[in-house]
Design a protein around this motif. Structure first.
Motif, PDB file in Angstrom:
ATOM      1  N   ARG A  47      -6.939 -44.934 -68.623  1.00  0.00           N
ATOM      2  CA  ARG A  47      -7.270 -46.274 -69.148  1.00  0.00           C
ATOM      3  C   ARG A  47      -6.179 -46.766 -70.099  1.00  0.00           C
ATOM      4  NH1 ARG A  47     -12.549 -44.085 -69.193  1.00  0.00           N
ATOM      5  NH2 ARG A  47     -12.373 -43.534 -71.410  1.00  0.00           N
ATOM      6  N   ASP A  48      -5.700 -45.864 -70.943  1.00  0.00           N
ATOM      7  CA  ASP A  48      -4.628 -46.252 -71.858  1.00  0.00           C
ATOM      8  C   ASP A  48      -3.363 -46.632 -71.095  1.00  0.00           C
ATOM      9  OD1 ASP A  48      -6.094 -45.882 -74.197  1.00  0.00           O
ATOM     10  OD2 ASP A  48      -5.547 -43.773 -74.366  1.00  0.00           O
ATOM     11  N   LEU A  49      -3.053 -45.858 -70.060  1.00  0.00           N
ATOM     12  CA  LEU A  49      -1.859 -46.145 -69.271  1.00  0.00           C
ATOM     13  C   LEU A  49      -1.987 -47.463 -68.511  1.00  0.00           C
ATOM     14  CD1 LEU A  49      -1.016 -42.603 -67.854  1.00  0.00           C
ATOM     15  CD2 LEU A  49       0.016 -43.777 -69.799  1.00  0.00           C
ATOM     16  N   ASP A  50      -3.187 -47.727 -68.014  1.00  0.00           N
ATOM     17  CA  ASP A  50      -3.411 -49.015 -67.347  1.00  0.00           C
ATOM     18  C   ASP A  50      -3.139 -50.161 -68.315  1.00  0.00           C
ATOM     19  OD1 ASP A  50      -4.092 -47.791 -64.990  1.00  0.00           O
ATOM     20  OD2 ASP A  50      -6.267 -47.933 -65.302  1.00  0.00           O
ATOM     21  N   HIS A  51      -3.642 -50.010 -69.543  1.00  0.00           N
ATOM     22  CA  HIS A  51      -3.439 -51.053 -70.561  1.00  0.00           C
ATOM     23  C   HIS A  51      -1.959 -51.208 -70.882  1.00  0.00           C
ATOM     24  CE1 HIS A  51      -4.320 -53.474 -74.157  1.00  0.00           C
ATOM     25  NE2 HIS A  51      -3.334 -52.791 -74.719  1.00  0.00           N
ATOM     26  N   LEU A  52      -1.265 -50.099 -71.121  1.00  0.00           N
ATOM     27  CA  LEU A  52       0.145 -50.154 -71.485  1.00  0.00           C
ATOM     28  C   LEU A  52       1.003 -50.690 -70.344  1.00  0.00           C
ATOM     29  CD1 LEU A  52       0.404 -46.762 -73.408  1.00  0.00           C
ATOM     30  CD2 LEU A  52       0.548 -49.056 -74.406  1.00  0.00           C
ATOM     31  N   THR A  53       0.618 -50.382 -69.109  1.00  0.00           N
ATOM     32  CA  THR A  53       1.350 -50.893 -67.953  1.00  0.00           C
ATOM     33  C   THR A  53       1.136 -52.397 -67.804  1.00  0.00           C
ATOM     34  OG1 THR A  53       1.136 -48.768 -66.822  1.00  0.00           O
ATOM     35  CG2 THR A  53       1.694 -50.676 -65.464  1.00  0.00           C
ATOM     36  N   GLU A  54      -0.123 -52.828 -67.933  1.00  0.00           N
ATOM     37  CA  GLU A  54      -0.431 -54.257 -67.818  1.00  0.00           C
ATOM     38  C   GLU A  54       0.271 -55.071 -68.901  1.00  0.00           C
ATOM     39  OE1 GLU A  54      -4.638 -54.498 -68.004  1.00  0.00           O
ATOM     40  OE2 GLU A  54      -4.960 -53.553 -66.046  1.00  0.00           O
ATOM     41  N   GLU A  55       0.408 -54.487 -70.109  1.00  0.00           N
ATOM     42  CA  GLU A  55       1.033 -55.207 -71.220  1.00  0.00           C
ATOM     43  C   GLU A  55       2.557 -55.112 -71.213  1.00  0.00           C
ATOM     44  OE1 GLU A  55      -0.498 -57.178 -73.402  1.00  0.00           O
ATOM     45  OE2 GLU A  55      -2.334 -56.825 -72.256  1.00  0.00           O
ATOM     46  N   GLY A  56       3.120 -54.327 -70.278  1.00  0.00           N
ATOM     47  CA  GLY A  56       4.570 -54.295 -70.129  1.00  0.00           C
ATOM     48  C   GLY A  56       5.294 -53.191 -70.868  1.00  0.00           C
ATOM     49  N   TYR A  57       4.549 -52.243 -71.448  1.00  0.00           N
ATOM     50  CA  TYR A  57       5.194 -51.152 -72.171  1.00  0.00           C
ATOM     51  C   TYR A  57       5.756 -50.077 -71.235  1.00  0.00           C
ATOM     52  CZ  TYR A  57       2.959 -52.837 -76.495  1.00  0.00           C
ATOM     53  OH  TYR A  57       2.563 -53.579 -77.567  1.00  0.00           O
ATOM     54  N   LEU A  58       5.082 -49.837 -70.124  1.00  0.00           N
ATOM     55  CA  LEU A  58       5.424 -48.732 -69.232  1.00  0.00           C
ATOM     56  C   LEU A  58       5.472 -49.185 -67.786  1.00  0.00           C
ATOM     57  CD1 LEU A  58       3.040 -45.974 -70.668  1.00  0.00           C
ATOM     58  CD2 LEU A  58       5.485 -46.184 -71.093  1.00  0.00           C
ATOM     59  N   GLU A  59       6.134 -48.384 -66.967  1.00  0.00           N
ATOM     60  CA  GLU A  59       6.113 -48.558 -65.520  1.00  0.00           C
ATOM     61  C   GLU A  59       5.791 -47.215 -64.884  1.00  0.00           C
ATOM     62  OE1 GLU A  59       9.872 -50.069 -64.383  1.00  0.00           O
ATOM     63  OE2 GLU A  59       9.432 -52.127 -64.991  1.00  0.00           O
ATOM     64  N   ARG A  60       5.177 -47.254 -63.717  1.00  0.00           N
ATOM     65  CA  ARG A  60       4.875 -46.024 -62.995  1.00  0.00           C
ATOM     66  C   ARG A  60       5.816 -45.880 -61.801  1.00  0.00           C
ATOM     67  NH1 ARG A  60      -1.264 -44.159 -63.301  1.00  0.00           N
ATOM     68  NH2 ARG A  60      -2.040 -45.511 -64.951  1.00  0.00           N
ATOM     69  N   THR A  61       6.235 -44.654 -61.535  1.00  0.00           N
ATOM     70  CA  THR A  61       7.012 -44.380 -60.333  1.00  0.00           C
ATOM     71  C   THR A  61       6.046 -43.946 -59.234  1.00  0.00           C
ATOM     72  OG1 THR A  61       7.335 -42.043 -60.827  1.00  0.00           O
ATOM     73  CG2 THR A  61       8.922 -43.593 -61.767  1.00  0.00           C
ATOM     74  N   HIS A  62       6.555 -43.810 -58.010  1.00  0.00           N
ATOM     75  CA  HIS A  62       5.695 -43.419 -56.887  1.00  0.00           C
ATOM     76  C   HIS A  62       5.120 -42.022 -57.083  1.00  0.00           C
ATOM     77  CE1 HIS A  62       6.624 -46.994 -54.654  1.00  0.00           C
ATOM     78  NE2 HIS A  62       7.917 -46.753 -54.714  1.00  0.00           N
ATOM     79  N   GLY A  63       5.836 -41.187 -57.806  1.00  0.00           N
ATOM     80  CA  GLY A  63       5.343 -39.837 -58.051  1.00  0.00           C
ATOM     81  C   GLY A  63       4.377 -39.727 -59.205  1.00  0.00           C
ATOM     82  N   GLY A  64       4.021 -40.851 -59.802  1.00  0.00           N
ATOM     83  CA  GLY A  64       3.071 -40.830 -60.901  1.00  0.00           C
ATOM     84  C   GLY A  64       3.702 -40.584 -62.254  1.00  0.00           C
ATOM     85  N   VAL A  65       5.041 -40.510 -62.313  1.00  0.00           N
ATOM     86  CA  VAL A  65       5.741 -40.302 -63.581  1.00  0.00           C
ATOM     87  C   VAL A  65       5.822 -41.632 -64.318  1.00  0.00           C
ATOM     88  CG1 VAL A  65       7.890 -39.540 -64.638  1.00  0.00           C
ATOM     89  CG2 VAL A  65       7.061 -38.425 -62.556  1.00  0.00           C
ATOM     90  N   LEU A  66       5.711 -41.589 -65.638  1.00  0.00           N
ATOM     91  CA  LEU A  66       5.710 -42.797 -66.452  1.00  0.00           C
ATOM     92  C   LEU A  66       7.049 -42.984 -67.122  1.00  0.00           C
ATOM     93  CD1 LEU A  66       2.253 -42.089 -68.044  1.00  0.00           C
ATOM     94  CD2 LEU A  66       2.728 -43.586 -66.132  1.00  0.00           C
ATOM     95  N   LEU A  67       7.590 -44.189 -67.034  1.00  0.00           N
ATOM     96  CA  LEU A  67       8.892 -44.475 -67.606  1.00  0.00           C
ATOM     97  C   LEU A  67       8.810 -45.689 -68.512  1.00  0.00           C
ATOM     98  CD1 LEU A  67      11.062 -44.155 -64.382  1.00  0.00           C
ATOM     99  CD2 LEU A  67      10.835 -42.452 -66.205  1.00  0.00           C
ATOM    100  N   VAL A  68       9.590 -45.672 -69.578  1.00  0.00           N
ATOM    101  CA  VAL A  68       9.709 -46.862 -70.415  1.00  0.00           C
ATOM    102  C   VAL A  68      10.532 -47.882 -69.649  1.00  0.00           C
ATOM    103  CG1 VAL A  68      10.577 -47.784 -72.595  1.00  0.00           C
ATOM    104  CG2 VAL A  68       9.574 -45.491 -72.508  1.00  0.00           C
TER     105      VAL A  68
END
Length: 271
Positions: A47-68
């Motif tokens: 849930r936190d990652l969904d929020h941070l992704t929607e707000e533009g803090y993070l991006e997800r790669t196809h492998g599920g790794v999180l990148l700034v």
């Protein structure tokens, strides 16, 4: 029988800052790694990652790794998250800045989170001041000091924030003359100081013009690509206070421009 250990609740903003700091340090992380380190359930982390992704803090790669993600010029951090990012650095900078104030100074405090820490430190000094600010949060802190005269600049409250911008604040700032201005910046790039929005940049520009002396308070993460709107050249400030995480090349570049830079050591707070 020992009493059960009381579990300390971590607020969502705190969890999200912990996630951002973890990803910043390592460049990437899995959901399970974050859950283990932060001691939260994978569903909470998602849930936190969904929020941070929607707000533009993070991006997800196809492998599920999180990148700034790359810096966006108009990206604005949520105030609750921004106040906690680089918090130890901001506290150290704030303590150094508060020491610059003298009794009966008139001072402008802008609405940045690092300036807020300078205000917290200044409230402990018990000296009379005349304060001007565009921040509702800072005004409340200042109002608790019986020897401070507190003046709000006026304007329209920006949605989702505690700051006022626009008129009549801009006209008011043009009419005053203060001893010192404490101002933050979204980014310091070479000799250029920028903010993510036109309205805030315009207000900072007027604050600096209204002051006999300006001190820029920025933590070391602010030495980065420029944000959307320039509000001044580094020559317009009299001193920069930052922390000891500033990259050596940025420190050398500033000093080559004959800018006074004060670097404060940072003592990490206990987790």
């Amino acid at each position: 029988m020992d009493a059960p250990t009381k579990r300390v609740e971590i607020l969502p903003a705190q969890r999200r800052v912990m996630i951002l700091e973890r990803v910043r340090r390592n460049g990437a992380a899995t959901i399970q790694e974050l859950a283990d380190e932060i001691r939260a359930s994978p569903s909470t982390i998602r849930r936190d990652l969904d929020h941070l992704t929607e707000e533009g803090y993070l991006e997800r790669t196809h492998g599920g790794v999180l990148l700034v993600p790359p810096l966006r010029a108009t990206f604005e951090r949520e105030p609750s998250i921004n106040a906690l990012l680089q918090h130890d650095q901001k506290v150290a900078i704030g303590l150094a800045a508060a020491a610059r104030l003298n009794p009966r100074d008139s001072v402008i405090f802008d609405s940045s989170s690092t300036v807020t820490e300078a205000v917290r430190a200044a409230t402990l000094r018990d000296i009379p001041l005349t304060v001007v600010t565009n921040s509702l949060d800072i005004a409340q802190l200042c109002a608790a000091c019986p020897t401070w005269r507190v003046i709000m600049s006026g304007g329209t409250i920006r949605q989702g924030s505690q700051m006022m911008v626009g008129e009549p604040g801009e006209t008011f700032l043009k009419s005053i003359h203060v001893d010192i201005c404490f101002v933050g910046a979204y980014a310091v790039t070479g000799r250029t100081l920028t903010d993510a929005t036109l309205e805030v940049a315009s207000l900072k520009r007027l604050m600096i013009q209204s002051a006999r002396r300006t001190i820029l308070l920025v933590d070391s993460s602010k030495f980065q690509a420029p944000a959307f709107s320039t509000f001044c050249d580094v020559s317009a400030v009299d001193e920069i206070i930052t922390d000891d995480g500033i990259p050596a090349e940025h420190l050398a570049a500033l000093r080559s421009l004959n800018v006074k830079v004060t670097v404060v050591p940072v003592t990490p707070s206990e987790a």
